[in-house]
Scaffold this motif. Structure first.
Motif, PDB file in Angstrom:
ATOM      1  N   ARG A  15       2.128  -2.338  54.271  1.00 33.39           N
ATOM      2  CA  ARG A  15       0.804  -2.931  54.413  1.00 33.39           C
ATOM      3  C   ARG A  15      -0.209  -2.195  53.549  1.00 33.39           C
ATOM      4  N   ARG A  16      -0.096  -0.887  53.496  1.00 31.96           N
ATOM      5  CA  ARG A  16      -1.012  -0.102  52.662  1.00 31.96           C
ATOM      6  C   ARG A  16      -0.797  -0.415  51.185  1.00 31.96           C
ATOM      7  N   PHE A  17       0.456  -0.574  50.773  1.00 32.76           N
ATOM      8  CA  PHE A  17       0.732  -0.850  49.366  1.00 32.76           C
ATOM      9  C   PHE A  17       0.136  -2.189  48.944  1.00 32.76           C
ATOM     10  N   PHE A  18       0.426  -3.254  49.694  1.00 33.66           N
ATOM     11  CA  PHE A  18      -0.066  -4.573  49.291  1.00 33.66           C
ATOM     12  C   PHE A  18      -1.582  -4.675  49.440  1.00 33.66           C
ATOM     13  N   SER A  19      -2.148  -3.985  50.419  1.00 34.44           N
ATOM     14  CA  SER A  19      -3.606  -3.949  50.535  1.00 34.44           C
ATOM     15  C   SER A  19      -4.210  -3.227  49.335  1.00 34.44           C
ATOM     16  N   GLY A  20      -3.584  -2.128  48.942  1.00 35.68           N
ATOM     17  CA  GLY A  20      -4.057  -1.393  47.777  1.00 35.68           C
ATOM     18  C   GLY A  20      -3.990  -2.229  46.511  1.00 35.68           C
ATOM     19  N   MET A  21      -2.912  -2.982  46.343  1.00 36.54           N
ATOM     20  CA  MET A  21      -2.775  -3.859  45.183  1.00 36.54           C
ATOM     21  C   MET A  21      -3.870  -4.925  45.184  1.00 36.54           C
ATOM     22  N   ALA A  22      -4.138  -5.495  46.357  1.00 33.19           N
ATOM     23  CA  ALA A  22      -5.163  -6.540  46.448  1.00 33.19           C
ATOM     24  C   ALA A  22      -6.533  -5.996  46.065  1.00 33.19           C
ATOM     25  N   PHE A  23      -6.868  -4.825  46.555  1.00 33.52           N
ATOM     26  CA  PHE A  23      -8.182  -4.258  46.237  1.00 33.52           C
ATOM     27  C   PHE A  23      -8.251  -3.799  44.782  1.00 33.52           C
ATOM     28  N   ALA A  24      -7.149  -3.349  44.224  1.00 39.15           N
ATOM     29  CA  ALA A  24      -7.124  -2.999  42.799  1.00 39.15           C
ATOM     30  C   ALA A  24      -7.365  -4.246  41.944  1.00 39.15           C
ATOM     31  N   ILE A  65      -9.644 -14.923  44.520  1.00 38.79           N
ATOM     32  CA  ILE A  65      -9.446 -13.475  44.621  1.00 38.79           C
ATOM     33  C   ILE A  65      -9.882 -12.979  45.995  1.00 38.79           C
ATOM     34  N   LEU A  66     -11.021 -13.451  46.460  1.00 32.05           N
ATOM     35  CA  LEU A  66     -11.508 -13.028  47.783  1.00 32.05           C
ATOM     36  C   LEU A  66     -10.579 -13.511  48.892  1.00 32.05           C
ATOM     37  N   LEU A  67     -10.075 -14.744  48.756  1.00 33.67           N
ATOM     38  CA  LEU A  67      -9.134 -15.262  49.752  1.00 33.67           C
ATOM     39  C   LEU A  67      -7.845 -14.454  49.739  1.00 33.67           C
ATOM     40  N   PHE A  68      -7.382 -14.097  48.553  1.00 33.68           N
ATOM     41  CA  PHE A  68      -6.162 -13.284  48.443  1.00 33.68           C
ATOM     42  C   PHE A  68      -6.345 -11.945  49.146  1.00 33.68           C
ATOM     43  N   VAL A  69      -7.462 -11.278  48.883  1.00 35.51           N
ATOM     44  CA  VAL A  69      -7.740  -9.991  49.527  1.00 35.51           C
ATOM     45  C   VAL A  69      -7.843 -10.163  51.038  1.00 35.51           C
ATOM     46  N   ALA A  70      -8.526 -11.232  51.464  1.00 39.22           N
ATOM     47  CA  ALA A  70      -8.685 -11.479  52.897  1.00 39.22           C
ATOM     48  C   ALA A  70      -7.346 -11.738  53.570  1.00 39.22           C
ATOM     49  N   GLN A  71      -6.506 -12.549  52.947  1.00 40.09           N
ATOM     50  CA  GLN A  71      -5.206 -12.874  53.528  1.00 40.09           C
ATOM     51  C   GLN A  71      -4.308 -11.643  53.636  1.00 40.09           C
ATOM     52  N   VAL A  72      -4.329 -10.811  52.607  1.00 36.03           N
ATOM     53  CA  VAL A  72      -3.542  -9.572  52.663  1.00 36.03           C
ATOM     54  C   VAL A  72      -4.066  -8.676  53.783  1.00 36.03           C
ATOM     55  N   SER A  73      -5.391  -8.584  53.906  1.00 39.46           N
ATOM     56  CA  SER A  73      -5.993  -7.739  54.940  1.00 39.46           C
ATOM     57  C   SER A  73      -5.692  -8.266  56.337  1.00 39.46           C
ATOM     58  N   ILE A  74      -5.717  -9.584  56.496  1.00 42.44           N
ATOM     59  CA  ILE A  74      -5.423 -10.190  57.796  1.00 42.44           C
ATOM     60  C   ILE A  74      -3.997  -9.866  58.226  1.00 42.44           C
ATOM     61  N   VAL A  75      -3.047  -9.992  57.304  1.00 44.06           N
ATOM     62  CA  VAL A  75      -1.652  -9.663  57.623  1.00 44.06           C
ATOM     63  C   VAL A  75      -1.514  -8.183  57.940  1.00 44.06           C
ATOM     64  N   ALA A  76      -2.222  -7.347  57.192  1.00 45.55           N
ATOM     65  CA  ALA A  76      -2.140  -5.898  57.417  1.00 45.55           C
ATOM     66  C   ALA A  76      -2.622  -5.528  58.817  1.00 45.55           C
ATOM     67  N   ARG A  77      -3.504  -6.356  59.369  1.00 44.43           N
ATOM     68  CA  ARG A  77      -4.017  -6.108  60.726  1.00 44.43           C
ATOM     69  C   ARG A  77      -3.223  -6.855  61.791  1.00 44.43           C
ATOM     70  N   GLY A  78      -2.142  -7.488  61.381  1.00 44.95           N
ATOM     71  CA  GLY A  78      -1.282  -8.165  62.342  1.00 44.95           C
ATOM     72  C   GLY A  78      -1.665  -9.593  62.656  1.00 44.95           C
ATOM     73  N   GLY A  79      -2.605 -10.167  61.894  1.00 46.81           N
ATOM     74  CA  GLY A  79      -3.056 -11.529  62.186  1.00 46.81           C
ATOM     75  C   GLY A  79      -2.242 -12.580  61.456  1.00 46.81           C
ATOM     76  N   VAL A  80      -0.948 -12.592  61.686  1.00 48.72           N
ATOM     77  CA  VAL A  80      -0.067 -13.508  60.964  1.00 48.72           C
ATOM     78  C   VAL A  80      -0.400 -14.972  61.272  1.00 48.72           C
ATOM     79  N   GLN A  81      -0.707 -15.285  62.514  1.00 47.80           N
ATOM     80  CA  GLN A  81      -1.020 -16.672  62.878  1.00 47.80           C
ATOM     81  C   GLN A  81      -2.281 -17.161  62.176  1.00 47.80           C
ATOM     82  N   LEU A  82      -3.299 -16.313  62.108  1.00 53.06           N
ATOM     83  CA  LEU A  82      -4.525 -16.670  61.401  1.00 53.06           C
ATOM     84  C   LEU A  82      -4.236 -16.840  59.912  1.00 53.06           C
ATOM     85  N   HIS A  83      -3.413 -15.968  59.372  1.00 52.67           N
ATOM     86  CA  HIS A  83      -3.010 -16.049  57.966  1.00 52.67           C
ATOM     87  C   HIS A  83      -2.379 -17.411  57.670  1.00 52.67           C
TER      88      HIS A  83
END
Length: 244
Positions: A15-24, A65-83
């Motif tokens: 989760r940290r890796f993909f979140s880091g990629m999204a923010f980069a 880009i913002l949606l991509f970052v948001a979706q990655v962040s949502i999954v990182a927080r466990g919100g798979v259903q919302l994703h």
């Protein structure tokens, strides 16, 4: 207990890796388009397009880009259903992006001055954004097909977004004078990072990283080769003539 702890640690690291990629990716885009789009009032002398379609194009692509970052962040927080609920909006947005991307590219290529800030003949350079608009929907489509396979899905979405990055990198200060190989080379560092992550977390490349990443990398010099052919220039003149 030990196995459970290892699994949890790996999941957290992923989760940290993909979140880091999204923010980069987000930072890359902000740096690239700060002077010509995001902070344009602060840089009134910086070259920017005048046609309204480019500002709509910029807003829609920023939304991706913002949606991509948001979706990655949502999954990182466990919100798979919302994703998953948000996912269809991403599919619709991708369709709009392709339409605007093609129209914007043809508009720029049809100008006498060509693409703003790009020192490449416009009909030749047209190959680069049009290839983007071929690979992007292909990767997004594969991501949607593989949406029930999280490891494949997230990699296809990442590669689809990375495919768009060269446009931002080309506008970094001092980079635009280096030419397309520089834009692509910096973009490919993201693919290298994904490959390194695969080896560290899986011990081998994930098939999507291997074949999708390879396709993206191979397409880059292929665009340059195709762009200089007589056949491409005939097509480019015809295509730009449709809207200009």
């Amino acid at each position: 207990m030990e196995t459970s702890t290892i699994t949890t640690d790996r999941s957290l690291a992923e989760r940290r890796f993909f979140s880091g990629m999204a923010f980069a990716i987000l930072i890359t885009v902000l740096l690239g388009f700060a002077r010509s789009f995001f902070l344009r009032p602060l840089f009134p002398g910086h070259p920017s397009p005048s046609e309204p379609i480019f500002y709509l194009h910029g807003a829609v692509f920023t939304g991706w880009i913002l949606l991509f970052v948001a979706q990655v962040s949502i999954v990182a927080r466990g919100g798979v259903q919302l994703h998953r609920k948000i996912g269809p909006f991403g599919g619709v947005l991708a369709v709009v992006m392709v339409a605007l991307g093609v129209l914007s590219a043809l508009t720029a290529a049809g100008r006498a001055t060509g693409f703003v800030g790009i020192p490449v003949p416009p009909l030749q350079f047209l190959a680069i954004p049009l290839f983007d608009m071929i690979l992007f929907p292909a990767f997004v489509g594969l991501a949607l097909v593989r949406r029930h396979d999280p490891q494949s899905h997230k990699r296809w979405m990442l590669l689809a977004t990375l495919n768009l990055l060269a446009a931002a990198i080309a506008r970094w200060p001092f980079v635009n004078t280096l030419g397309p190989l520089a834009y692509f080379g910096i973009t490919d560092l993201f693919i290298v990072a994904l490959a390194v992550w695969d080896f560290r977390s899986r011990g081998r490349l994930h098939p999507v990283t291997l074949w999708g990443g390879l396709l993206l990398i191979i397409s880059q010099p292929l665009r340059l080769v195709v762009s200089g052919t007589a056949g491409w220039l005939v097509f480019a003149r015809w295509a730009t003539g449709l809207i200009n």
